[in-house]
Design an enzyme around this catalytic site. Structure first.
Site, PDB file in Angstrom:
ATOM      1  N   CYS A   1       8.336   4.257   5.204  1.00 20.58           N
ATOM      2  CA  CYS A   1       8.656   2.901   4.723  1.00 20.58           C
ATOM      3  C   CYS A   1      10.057   2.767   4.134  1.00 20.58           C
ATOM      4  O   CYS A   1      10.885   2.035   4.671  1.00 20.58           O
ATOM      5  CB  CYS A   1       7.623   2.475   3.694  1.00 20.58           C
ATOM      6  SG  CYS A   1       5.958   2.511   4.360  1.00 20.58           S
TER       7      CYS A   1
ATOM      8  N   ASN B   1      10.494  -2.998  -1.778  1.00 23.50           N
ATOM      9  CA  ASN B   1      10.747  -1.615  -1.357  1.00 23.50           C
ATOM     10  C   ASN B   1      12.186  -1.201  -1.658  1.00 23.50           C
ATOM     11  O   ASN B   1      12.438  -0.071  -2.083  1.00 23.50           O
ATOM     12  CB  ASN B   1      10.439  -1.448   0.140  1.00 23.50           C
ATOM     13  CG  ASN B   1       8.967  -1.127   0.368  1.00 23.50           C
ATOM     14  OD1 ASN B   1       8.180  -1.116  -0.576  1.00 23.50           O
ATOM     15  ND2 ASN B   1       8.589  -0.871   1.600  1.00 23.50           N
TER      16      ASN B   1
ATOM     17  N   LEU C   1       0.835  -1.200   0.000  1.00 25.85           N
ATOM     18  CA  LEU C   1       0.000   0.000   0.000  1.00 25.85           C
ATOM     19  C   LEU C   1       0.867   1.247   0.000  1.00 25.85           C
ATOM     20  O   LEU C   1       1.838   1.326   0.745  1.00 25.85           O
ATOM     21  CB  LEU C   1      -0.880   0.033   1.261  1.00 25.85           C
ATOM     22  CG  LEU C   1      -1.582  -1.265   1.650  1.00 25.85           C
ATOM     23  CD1 LEU C   1      -2.378  -1.062   2.933  1.00 25.85           C
ATOM     24  CD2 LEU C   1      -2.483  -1.723   0.522  1.00 25.85           C
TER      25      LEU C   1
HETATM   26  C1  UGA Z   1       5.975   2.680  -0.328  1.00 29.99           C
HETATM   27  C2  UGA Z   1       5.774   1.687  -1.486  1.00 29.99           C
HETATM   28  O1  UGA Z   1       5.580   2.398  -2.705  1.00 29.99           O
HETATM   29  C3  UGA Z   1       4.570   0.775  -1.223  1.00 29.99           C
HETATM   30  O2  UGA Z   1       4.460  -0.202  -2.250  1.00 29.99           O
HETATM   31  C4  UGA Z   1       4.765   0.079   0.121  1.00 29.99           C
HETATM   32  O3  UGA Z   1       3.664  -0.743   0.457  1.00 29.99           O
HETATM   33  C5  UGA Z   1       4.945   1.118   1.212  1.00 29.99           C
HETATM   34  O4  UGA Z   1       6.080   1.947   0.895  1.00 29.99           O
HETATM   35  C6  UGA Z   1       5.155   0.401   2.516  1.00 29.99           C
HETATM   36  O5  UGA Z   1       6.148  -0.312   2.654  1.00 29.99           O
HETATM   37  O6  UGA Z   1       4.249   0.414   3.373  1.00 29.99           O
HETATM   38  P1  UGA Z   1       4.892   5.043   0.366  1.00 29.99           P
HETATM   39  O7  UGA Z   1       5.932   5.099   1.432  1.00 29.99           O
HETATM   40  O8  UGA Z   1       3.481   5.360   0.710  1.00 29.99           O
HETATM   41  O9  UGA Z   1       4.851   3.550  -0.292  1.00 29.99           O
HETATM   42  O10 UGA Z   1       5.313   6.082  -0.732  1.00 29.99           O
HETATM   43  P2  UGA Z   1       5.790   6.067  -2.261  1.00 29.99           P
HETATM   44  O11 UGA Z   1       4.690   6.505  -3.127  1.00 29.99           O
HETATM   45  O12 UGA Z   1       6.437   4.786  -2.587  1.00 29.99           O
HETATM   46  O13 UGA Z   1       6.888   7.234  -2.212  1.00 29.99           O
HETATM   47  C7  UGA Z   1       8.045   7.114  -1.367  1.00 29.99           C
HETATM   48  C8  UGA Z   1       8.956   8.305  -1.551  1.00 29.99           C
HETATM   49  O14 UGA Z   1       9.623   8.224  -2.814  1.00 29.99           O
HETATM   50  C9  UGA Z   1       8.275   9.671  -1.524  1.00 29.99           C
HETATM   51  O15 UGA Z   1       9.067  10.565  -0.772  1.00 29.99           O
HETATM   52  C10 UGA Z   1       8.199  10.084  -2.973  1.00 29.99           C
HETATM   53  O16 UGA Z   1       8.173  11.470  -3.161  1.00 29.99           O
HETATM   54  C11 UGA Z   1       9.492   9.466  -3.510  1.00 29.99           C
HETATM   55  N1  UGA Z   1       9.463   9.164  -4.951  1.00 29.99           N
HETATM   56  C12 UGA Z   1       8.589   8.256  -5.460  1.00 29.99           C
HETATM   57  C13 UGA Z   1      10.381   9.804  -5.793  1.00 29.99           C
HETATM   58  O17 UGA Z   1      11.204  10.631  -5.356  1.00 29.99           O
HETATM   59  N2  UGA Z   1      10.368   9.495  -7.128  1.00 29.99           N
HETATM   60  C14 UGA Z   1       9.499   8.577  -7.655  1.00 29.99           C
HETATM   61  O18 UGA Z   1       9.560   8.359  -8.898  1.00 29.99           O
HETATM   62  C15 UGA Z   1       8.586   7.962  -6.808  1.00 29.99           C
END
Ligand code: UGA
Length: 472
Positions: free
Chosen positions: A279, A227, A152
């Site tokens: 996460c 992750n 998620l």
């Molecule tokens: C993440 C994973 O995407 C989920 O699949 C997982 O279930 C979750 O961790 C968890 O382990 O519970 P989340 O932490 O909600 O989800 O956020 P993401 O959407 O993955 O973004 C994480 C970070 O990466 C954010 O700071 C976002 O801005 C950054 N990000 C994301 C980037 O800098 N570039 C990208 O292309 C994507």
């Protein structure tokens, strides 16, 4: 089926509400009385799309909240453990909450139960949970322990649960796998998606999702490895963005060029100010520690983390090179949450950057659509919270974009320029086209793309009569 979910944090609450939407009778167990009272009153403690609808739909009927673990275990066929696994000082996952719940479950087992790990845990946790339950008096054939990792994302957790890319069931016996298959049957057989009241299908969702059955250990590894891989993808593109900056290339074009290779893919290839949240930073450290314990020196993960930290330093350097000195500068900041669509500021790169800029003597006026309350608790005085992006920009020496909220990508640029003292934008999320920004009169810096600035206007020269004997 009757199921219990232990822990009412992000994962537990979303899983509980979604399992109720699949038709199960769910009791969410927590020992935080204030939280239980708020949930029973109808409050929604987290900012999550569709969660208020689901809680409203099932609260008091198929979804109940309780502090009585024993009764919940007795009444349920499956018990999902979704309690916190915060990092220790050494970066390992602290599994003491998981252990204490396992002890609590052991004392209540009165027939065959499936204990399901939902929290993100290291690869050997299933074995330990099994051992703890046995040590505390449960018969070996009276229960099984399974791993059912969640994927998620905050902000889209409900649709991620109901429209997953895949459902992973890590079960070491057929009996255990059967229970979990039955729980997820409405998704795996597609019947949920035919319902008129189903939560709307997001773009790109493949239905029905594949259900992958593995060993419990493989499932535990799938979560950490997923992750870590996603974080690696982000650090990789951030490193490429740094090279683009050095040579004057455009990382957006590079992303398009590599992301269209279907083996690589476009998603999670957005450069920025580094990943944050509750996460990735924690799970990478935990996976690194697990690998070390297993005798593997996973140095690739160190580098992923190092690039991530370096990305914030590079951004500070960019602010400095745009503004020269920082002491006394007034900066407008858009975004406090660790990403768009959430009020969560845990390990938010935006908060870490604001703290560094404050140490350098900058005054900050910040705006975030959802995260003010949480940011107020985390940041010292010396920051002003604005009511809008334009108010944050008002009279500022420059505007920084730190979170990829959709509303920050559609600002009225003319109005923004009028608000700013100097038309300088430093965009840590690449939300705008550099040429468009230059055309609107901004000097615009982003990540991995050449800076742009307005064309210097030709200075009108008065026409003079040609001088005689002028040297050509
Ligand atoms: C993440 C994973 O995407 C989920 O699949 C997982 O279930 C979750 O961790 C968890 O382990 O519970 P989340 O932490 O909600 O989800 O956020 P993401 O959407 O993955 O973004 C994480 C970070 O990466 C954010 O700071 C976002 O801005 C950054 N990000 C994301 C980037 O800098 N570039 C990208 O292309 C994507």
């Amino acid at each position: 089926m009757q199921v219990a979910v232990v822990g009412s944090g992000y994962v537990g609450l979303v899983a509980g509400a979604c399992l109720a939407d699949l038709g199960h009778d769910v009791v969410v167990v927590d020992n935080d009385q204030a939280k239980l009272a708020a949930l029973n009153r109808g409050e929604v403690p987290i900012h999550e799309n569709f969660l208020p609808e689901l809680l409203h739909r099932h609260r008091g009927t198929r979804l109940k909240f309780s502090d009585d673990l024993e009764s919940a275990v007795r009444a349920s066929s499956a018990i999902f453990v979704a309690v916190g696994t915060p990092p220790t000082e050494q970066g390992e996952a602290d599994l003491s909450y998981v252990e204490s719940v396992a002890r609590g479950i052991a004392g209540a087992i009165d027939g065959y139960k499936v204990v399901v790990e939902k929290s993100t845990v290291p690869v050997y946790t299933c074995d330990w949970v099994r051992r703890i339950i046995q040590r505390n008096g449960a018969e070996t054939d009276g229960f099984d322990v399974a791993s059912n990792p969640e994927f998620l994302r905050e902000g889209t957790a409900v649709t991620d649960f109901l429209y997953p890319d895949r459902i992973v069931i890590g079960a070491d016996t057929d009996r255990c796998a059967r229970v979990l298959r039955e729980i997820y049957a409405p998704l795996a057989d597609g019947s949920y998606y035919d319902r008129p009241d189903a939560i709307p299908r997001p773009d790109r969702a493949m239905i029905p999702p594949p259900l992958i059955v593995t060993s419990a250990k493989s499932a535990e590894l799938i979560k950490h490895a997923s992750n870590a891989f996603l974080a690696m993808k982000i650090s990789f593109i951030n490193a490429v963005a740094s090279i683009c900056e050095s040579v004057g290339a455009n990382v957006q074009q590079v992303c398009q060029g590599i992301g269209t290779d279907s083996r690589i893919g476009q998603r999670f290839l957005n450069p920025g100010i580094g990943y944050g949240g509750s996460c990735f930073p924690k799970d990478l450290m935990a996976f690194r520690a697990v690998a070390r314990e297993c005798g593997y020196d996973f140095r690739l993960l160190d580098e992923v983390m190092r690039i991530n930290e370096d990305q914030r330093q590079r951004f500070i350097r960019k602010v400095r090179s745009a503004l020269w000195t920082l002491r006394g500068k007034k900066l407008g900041v858009l975004g406090l949450a660790f990403k768009g669509g959430t009020d969560d500021i845990r390990e938010s790169p935006a908060i870490l950057l604001i703290q560094s800029l404050q140490q350098e003597g900058c005054q900050i006026s910040a705006y975030d659509p959802a995260a003010h309350d949480r940011a107020r608790e985390a940041l010292n005085s010396g920051i002003t919270f604005a009511e809008s992006a334009y108010e944050a920009a008002h009279d500022a020496d420059a505007l920084l974009i730190l979170t990829e909220w959709e509303e920050f990508a559609v600002l009225d640029l003319k109005r923004l320029r009028e608000e700013l003292k100097y038309p300088i934008i430093i965009d840590g999320r690449n939300l705008y086209d550099p040429d468009v920004m230059a055309a609107h009169g901004f000097t615009y810096y982003s990540v991995g793309r050449p800076a742009s600035s307005p064309e210097p206007q030709p200075v009108p020269t008065p026409e003079r009569p040609a001088r005689k004997n002028a040297k050509l």
